[in-house]
Each structure stands twice: as C-alpha cells, then as structure tokens.
Design an enzyme around this catalytic site. Structure first.
Site, PDB file in Angstrom:
ATOM      1  N   CYS A 254     -10.864   3.582   0.368  1.00  0.00           N
ATOM      2  CA  CYS A 254      -9.266   3.557   0.684  1.00  0.00           C
ATOM      3  C   CYS A 254      -9.041   2.779   1.759  1.00  0.00           C
ATOM      4  CB  CYS A 254      -9.043   5.137   0.913  1.00  0.00           C
ATOM      5  SG  CYS A 254      -7.216   5.401   1.489  1.00  0.00           S
ATOM      6  N   THR A 255      -7.887   2.127   1.508  1.00  0.00           N
ATOM      7  CA  THR A 255      -7.619   0.932   2.646  1.00  0.00           C
ATOM      8  C   THR A 255      -7.238   1.739   4.115  1.00  0.00           C
ATOM      9  OG1 THR A 255      -5.428   0.714   1.845  1.00  0.00           O
ATOM     10  CG2 THR A 255      -7.242  -0.713   0.856  1.00  0.00           C
ATOM     11  N   HIS A 256      -6.664   3.004   3.836  1.00  0.00           N
ATOM     12  CA  HIS A 256      -6.435   3.337   5.123  1.00  0.00           C
ATOM     13  C   HIS A 256      -7.858   3.946   6.114  1.00  0.00           C
ATOM     14  CE1 HIS A 256      -2.852   4.667   3.426  1.00  0.00           C
ATOM     15  NE2 HIS A 256      -2.250   4.979   4.387  1.00  0.00           N
TER      16      HIS A 256
ATOM     17  N   CYS B 148      -4.383  -1.084  -1.959  1.00  0.00           N
ATOM     18  CA  CYS B 148      -4.559   0.239  -2.351  1.00  0.00           C
ATOM     19  C   CYS B 148      -5.501   0.683  -3.381  1.00  0.00           C
ATOM     20  CB  CYS B 148      -3.235   0.919  -2.597  1.00  0.00           C
ATOM     21  SG  CYS B 148      -3.193   2.818  -2.864  1.00  0.00           S
TER      22      CYS B 148
ATOM     23  N   THR C  58      -5.953   3.413  -4.890  1.00  0.00           N
ATOM     24  CA  THR C  58      -5.403   4.429  -5.913  1.00  0.00           C
ATOM     25  C   THR C  58      -4.551   3.794  -6.880  1.00  0.00           C
ATOM     26  OG1 THR C  58      -5.673   6.239  -4.197  1.00  0.00           O
ATOM     27  CG2 THR C  58      -3.786   6.495  -5.954  1.00  0.00           C
TER      28      THR C  58
ATOM     29  N   ASP D  99       0.582  -1.139   0.074  1.00  0.00           N
ATOM     30  CA  ASP D  99       0.172  -0.174  -0.084  1.00  0.00           C
ATOM     31  C   ASP D  99       0.749   1.338  -0.068  1.00  0.00           C
ATOM     32  OD1 ASP D  99      -2.405   1.509   0.263  1.00  0.00           O
ATOM     33  OD2 ASP D  99      -1.812   1.853   2.484  1.00  0.00           O
ATOM     34  N   SER D 100       0.263   2.406  -0.224  1.00  0.00           N
ATOM     35  CA  SER D 100       1.159   3.573  -0.243  1.00  0.00           C
ATOM     36  C   SER D 100       1.601   3.945   1.186  1.00  0.00           C
ATOM     37  CB  SER D 100       0.144   4.711  -0.515  1.00  0.00           C
ATOM     38  OG  SER D 100      -0.906   4.771   0.257  1.00  0.00           O
TER      39      SER D 100
ATOM     40  N   GLU E 217      -1.441   7.607   8.600  1.00  0.00           N
ATOM     41  CA  GLU E 217      -0.184   7.656   8.730  1.00  0.00           C
ATOM     42  C   GLU E 217       0.695   8.143   9.871  1.00  0.00           C
ATOM     43  OE1 GLU E 217       2.003   6.032   6.110  1.00  0.00           O
ATOM     44  OE2 GLU E 217       0.363   5.213   5.676  1.00  0.00           O
TER      45      GLU E 217
END
Length: 259
Positions: A185-187, A75, A77, A12-13, A154
């Site tokens: 979004c996985t966050h 992710c 995106t 992921d990002s 994050e």
C-alpha cells in the site's frame, strides 16, 4: 512539444501515493506533476471493487481536465480494482499502476518468509492472488491485512504511540520469522521506520514506488512524451477534502526524509 510540456497526473485514495510521487520526481526531475489525493473517500481498501472503480474513474476524469499526458495510479487497491477498466476506457493514455514488490523480495530471500502488508481489497483481488501464486514455490508468502494503517497516515500520525502499538500487535507473529516485508500500500512507506522496529534487524522493507517510476519513464520514452526542459518541474497538490490542512500534510509528507 505541446504534449511533452503537459503534466503527469498521479492519484491515490489519499496522501499515501505521495510516496510514489517522490520516486517519480527523483526519476523524472524535469517533469511537472499534478497529484490528487481522494482523502474524502479514503480508505479505498475496505470498499467494494465497483466503488473503487467508480471513484478512480471520477479522479481520472478530473485529472484529464488538467491536460495530463499520463496517469499513475499510485494506489495498490485502485490498481487492482480499476487499472484494466481505465486502460480500456482510455486506450491512448499511458496509465501506469503499481503492485506489491513481491518479486524483488523473493529474489533476495528465496525459501524464506516474505510478509506482504496491504489493504484487504488488494489482498482479495485476483491481481495479488496471481502474484502470490507465481512465487509461492520460491518463498513463504504471507499476506497481512493492515486496514487501519491508511487512516493513521491520513491523519499524519506516522510516529505516534498509537501507530507503534498497532504495528506491534499486527507484526508480533512475524517479528522473528520475516526475512522481508513488502509494503503493498502506498501509504505504508510513511511508517517504514515504525515497521522496522517490529521485525528483526536488517530485514528489508520494500515498496514498489521506484519500479513504478521507472515504468513511467519507460512508457513516456516509448511515446516520445518526455519533457525536454532542463529546469526542475513543478508539483501541484489537490485533494478531494479541499482543506488547507490536507494540502499542508501533503507537502509535509512530500518533503519528509523517510525512504
């Protein structure tokens, strides 16, 4: 057996894809996983498609040095921007992406408002445009960009006054009208509880992690790549920041009970 014993790469990002990793471990508890968070380059959402493709290719190249037998793009995106390119480059490698769980939300709430929270790039990409178009006759699909939410996660700020204030302002127009909220979004699953406080009670908050984990199992079964071992698999965390603090955050998010 040699291929079956290899780990599964998930990236992921940043740390958000750990929500997908958790679903994958529940679905496939005997597999080994290598999770890579590209936090040094997070967030991907405001970046161009070309940038996200370049970053995703670099991460996959790194994971292949670990001998992974499959890749999960945890992710939205990166899936939107790079999945097709990566599958073309590595046709023999199972590469599983993720997409916003619009279908189950619409099926549960036909004719009602479904808010899809995601990064700006996910909402701009053709993949989401096609998805929204497919279901727009069945429900009121409302795309809602939430670019700053990635940075809260994050930083490990999943339950702070700042994140609550941000979500209150963002979701105020839909507080009484949203029948369901899709986390694109996985966050975002890591702030699920905070999101739930800003919409009407009982409105489901749906993400695509479980569906991605089931697709991973399906593809491994089809290629006879499931690990036959009976003991629990290992999870290894890596991050492009190369800091112990980010690994500690990754482990904390992995072990939190919030979904």
């Amino acid at each position: 057996m040699e291929q079956q014993d290899k780990p599964i790469g998930i990236f992921d990002s940043g740390v958000g894809g750990i929500s997908v990793l958790r679903a994958a471990v529940r679905e496939l508890p005997h597999e080994d996983f290598c999770y890579f968070g590209d936090s040094a380059n997070a967030p991907y959402g405001p970046r161009s498609t070309a940038e996200v493709q370049r970053l995703s290719e670099a991460v996959v190249t790194h994971l292949l040095t670990k001998g992974v037998k499959a890749i999960v793009i945890a992710c939205n995106t990166a899936t939107s921007a790079a999945a097709t390119l990566l599958r073309q480059k590595y046709p023999a490698l199972p590469i599983i992406g993720i997409e916003p769980a619009v279908k189950p939300a619409v099926e549960r709430h036909p004719g009602q408002q479904v808010v899809v929270m995601a990064t700006p790039l996910t909402l701009r990409e053709e993949k989401f445009t096609r998805l929204a178009k497919r279901y727009r006759q069945q429900a009121d699909i409302v795309p809602l960009a939430a670019p700053d939410l990635v940075e809260f996660v994050e930083a490990g700020a999943t339950d702070t006054p700042a994140v609550h204030a941000y979500l209150h302002k963002l979701l105020a127009p839909y507080a009484t009208t949203a029948a369901a909220v899709v986390l694109g979004c996985t966050h975002f699953p890591f702030v699920r509880a905070a999101i739930a406080q800003e919409v009407r009670p009982g409105a489901p908050i749906i993400d695509g992690g479980a569906g991605t984990a089931r697709e991973l199992r399906r593809q491994l079964e089809a290629k006879q790549l499931l690990n036959p071992q009976q003991e629990a698999g290992r999870v290894v965390f890596e991050n492009s920041t190369a800091t112990s603090a980010m690994i500690q955050l990754s482990e904390r998010l992995f072990n939190e009970k919030n979904d």
